[in-house]
Motif scaffolding. Structure first.
Motif, mmCIF file in Angstrom:
data_model
loop_
_atom_site.group_PDB
_atom_site.id
_atom_site.type_symbol
_atom_site.label_atom_id
_atom_site.label_comp_id
_atom_site.label_asym_id
_atom_site.label_seq_id
_atom_site.Cartn_x
_atom_site.Cartn_y
_atom_site.Cartn_z
ATOM 1 N N GLU A 176 50.046 46.839 49.844
ATOM 2 C CA GLU A 176 49.821 47.457 48.541
ATOM 3 C C GLU A 176 50.873 48.538 48.288
ATOM 4 O O GLU A 176 51.273 48.773 47.156
ATOM 5 C CB GLU A 176 48.416 48.057 48.501
ATOM 6 N N TYR A 177 51.306 49.161 49.373
ATOM 7 C CA TYR A 177 52.312 50.228 49.303
ATOM 8 C C TYR A 177 53.448 49.879 50.271
ATOM 9 O O TYR A 177 53.401 50.250 51.446
ATOM 10 C CB TYR A 177 51.682 51.576 49.677
ATOM 11 N N PRO A 178 54.452 49.130 49.787
ATOM 12 C CA PRO A 178 55.558 48.705 50.660
ATOM 13 C C PRO A 178 56.247 49.895 51.333
ATOM 14 O O PRO A 178 56.223 51.019 50.830
ATOM 15 C CB PRO A 178 56.507 47.990 49.700
ATOM 16 N N ILE A 179 56.841 49.598 52.487
ATOM 17 C CA ILE A 179 57.596 50.603 53.234
ATOM 18 C C ILE A 179 59.060 50.170 53.293
ATOM 19 O O ILE A 179 59.389 49.020 52.984
ATOM 20 C CB ILE A 179 57.039 50.792 54.663
ATOM 21 N N VAL B 70 62.273 49.900 55.892
ATOM 22 C CA VAL B 70 62.673 49.903 57.297
ATOM 23 C C VAL B 70 64.157 49.579 57.354
ATOM 24 O O VAL B 70 64.576 48.514 56.902
ATOM 25 C CB VAL B 70 61.856 48.864 58.103
ATOM 26 N N ASP B 71 64.932 50.502 57.876
ATOM 27 C CA ASP B 71 66.382 50.323 57.986
ATOM 28 C C ASP B 71 67.008 49.899 56.653
ATOM 29 O O ASP B 71 67.842 48.995 56.599
ATOM 30 C CB ASP B 71 66.730 49.300 59.077
ATOM 31 N N GLY B 72 66.563 50.525 55.567
ATOM 32 C CA GLY B 72 67.106 50.246 54.239
ATOM 33 C C GLY B 72 66.568 48.997 53.574
ATOM 34 O O GLY B 72 66.983 48.664 52.467
ATOM 35 N N THR B 73 65.639 48.295 54.243
ATOM 36 C CA THR B 73 65.062 47.070 53.680
ATOM 37 C C THR B 73 63.610 47.317 53.292
ATOM 38 O O THR B 73 62.830 47.834 54.105
ATOM 39 C CB THR B 73 65.117 45.920 54.712
ATOM 40 N N LYS B 74 63.271 46.935 52.065
ATOM 41 C CA LYS B 74 61.891 47.083 51.604
ATOM 42 C C LYS B 74 61.035 46.005 52.250
ATOM 43 O O LYS B 74 61.368 44.816 52.207
ATOM 44 C CB LYS B 74 61.835 46.951 50.083
ATOM 45 N N ILE B 75 59.938 46.424 52.859
ATOM 46 C CA ILE B 75 58.982 45.514 53.492
ATOM 47 C C ILE B 75 57.726 45.511 52.624
ATOM 48 O O ILE B 75 57.038 46.520 52.507
ATOM 49 C CB ILE B 75 58.615 45.978 54.925
ATOM 50 N N ALA B 76 57.438 44.358 51.999
ATOM 51 C CA ALA B 76 56.293 44.247 51.097
ATOM 52 C C ALA B 76 55.155 43.433 51.710
ATOM 53 O O ALA B 76 54.072 43.348 51.138
ATOM 54 C CB ALA B 76 56.721 43.612 49.780
ATOM 55 N N LEU C 208 58.203 44.769 64.622
ATOM 56 C CA LEU C 208 58.607 46.075 64.107
ATOM 57 C C LEU C 208 58.473 47.094 65.229
ATOM 58 O O LEU C 208 58.145 46.747 66.354
ATOM 59 C CB LEU C 208 57.732 46.461 62.908
ATOM 60 N N THR C 209 58.710 48.365 64.920
ATOM 61 C CA THR C 209 58.516 49.431 65.901
ATOM 62 C C THR C 209 57.210 50.162 65.584
ATOM 63 O O THR C 209 56.721 50.111 64.442
ATOM 64 C CB THR C 209 59.667 50.453 65.871
ATOM 65 N N PRO C 210 56.654 50.864 66.571
ATOM 66 C CA PRO C 210 55.471 51.673 66.278
ATOM 67 C C PRO C 210 55.734 52.691 65.168
ATOM 68 O O PRO C 210 54.853 52.959 64.343
ATOM 69 C CB PRO C 210 55.158 52.364 67.616
ATOM 70 N N ASP C 211 56.953 53.252 65.116
ATOM 71 C CA ASP C 211 57.283 54.194 64.047
ATOM 72 C C ASP C 211 57.247 53.517 62.679
ATOM 73 O O ASP C 211 56.829 54.134 61.694
ATOM 74 C CB ASP C 211 58.656 54.826 64.283
ATOM 75 N N ASP C 212 57.691 52.253 62.605
ATOM 76 C CA ASP C 212 57.622 51.516 61.340
ATOM 77 C C ASP C 212 56.172 51.346 60.905
ATOM 78 O O ASP C 212 55.831 51.579 59.743
ATOM 79 C CB ASP C 212 58.263 50.122 61.469
ATOM 80 N N ILE C 213 55.326 50.943 61.826
ATOM 81 C CA ILE C 213 53.900 50.753 61.517
ATOM 82 C C ILE C 213 53.283 52.080 61.090
ATOM 83 O O ILE C 213 52.438 52.125 60.191
ATOM 84 C CB ILE C 213 53.147 50.151 62.723
ATOM 85 N N GLY C 214 53.731 53.172 61.703
ATOM 86 C CA GLY C 214 53.219 54.499 61.361
ATOM 87 C C GLY C 214 53.526 54.928 59.939
ATOM 88 O O GLY C 214 52.873 55.819 59.399
ATOM 89 N N LYS C 215 54.491 54.284 59.285
ATOM 90 C CA LYS C 215 54.832 54.602 57.895
ATOM 91 C C LYS C 215 53.871 53.983 56.888
ATOM 92 O O LYS C 215 53.903 54.324 55.706
ATOM 93 C CB LYS C 215 56.244 54.088 57.573
ATOM 94 N N LEU C 216 53.027 53.064 57.352
ATOM 95 C CA LEU C 216 52.134 52.364 56.420
ATOM 96 C C LEU C 216 51.104 53.291 55.795
ATOM 97 O O LEU C 216 50.586 54.199 56.463
ATOM 98 C CB LEU C 216 51.385 51.238 57.150
ATOM 99 N N ASP C 217 50.794 53.017 54.543
ATOM 100 C CA ASP C 217 49.655 53.660 53.906
ATOM 101 C C ASP C 217 48.410 53.223 54.682
ATOM 102 O O ASP C 217 48.338 52.092 55.183
ATOM 103 C CB ASP C 217 49.557 53.176 52.446
#
Length: 90
Positions: free
Chosen positions: A12-15, A17-23, A59-68
């Protein structure tokens, strides 16, 4: 028209990661080794779950941590669906 992967969770709220939008995040089904590795790498249950999701999604744990948190909850529900056992037919 392509069929959507049933293991994909649309965010619902894309993040980014390394300049790429993950939807959307696609999780693969966990193995026993995935669960063991996540448990070994974390001191707390929350860290274990982050590590597990990261491994299953590539992904990395830090990437997952960015999720809403609502998107994170959707990943938790997907994981629960993997861990449930189906009744065998007799």
């Amino acid at each position: 028209m392509a069929t959507k992967n049933p293991n994909t969770v649309d965010l619902e709220y894309p993040i980014t990661v390394d300049g790429t939008k993950i939807a959307a995040i696609t999780l693969r089904r966990p193995t026993v080794d995935d669960m063991r590795a996540a448990k070994k790498s974390a001191d707390f249950d929350e860290d274990m779950e982050l590590t597990l999701f990261a491994n299953l999604a590539g992904l990395t744990p830090d990437d997952i941590g960015k999720l809403d948190y609502s998107d994170y909850s959707a990943l938790q529900e997907k994981l629960k669906s993997f861990l449930g056992r189906k009744k065998s037919r007799r």
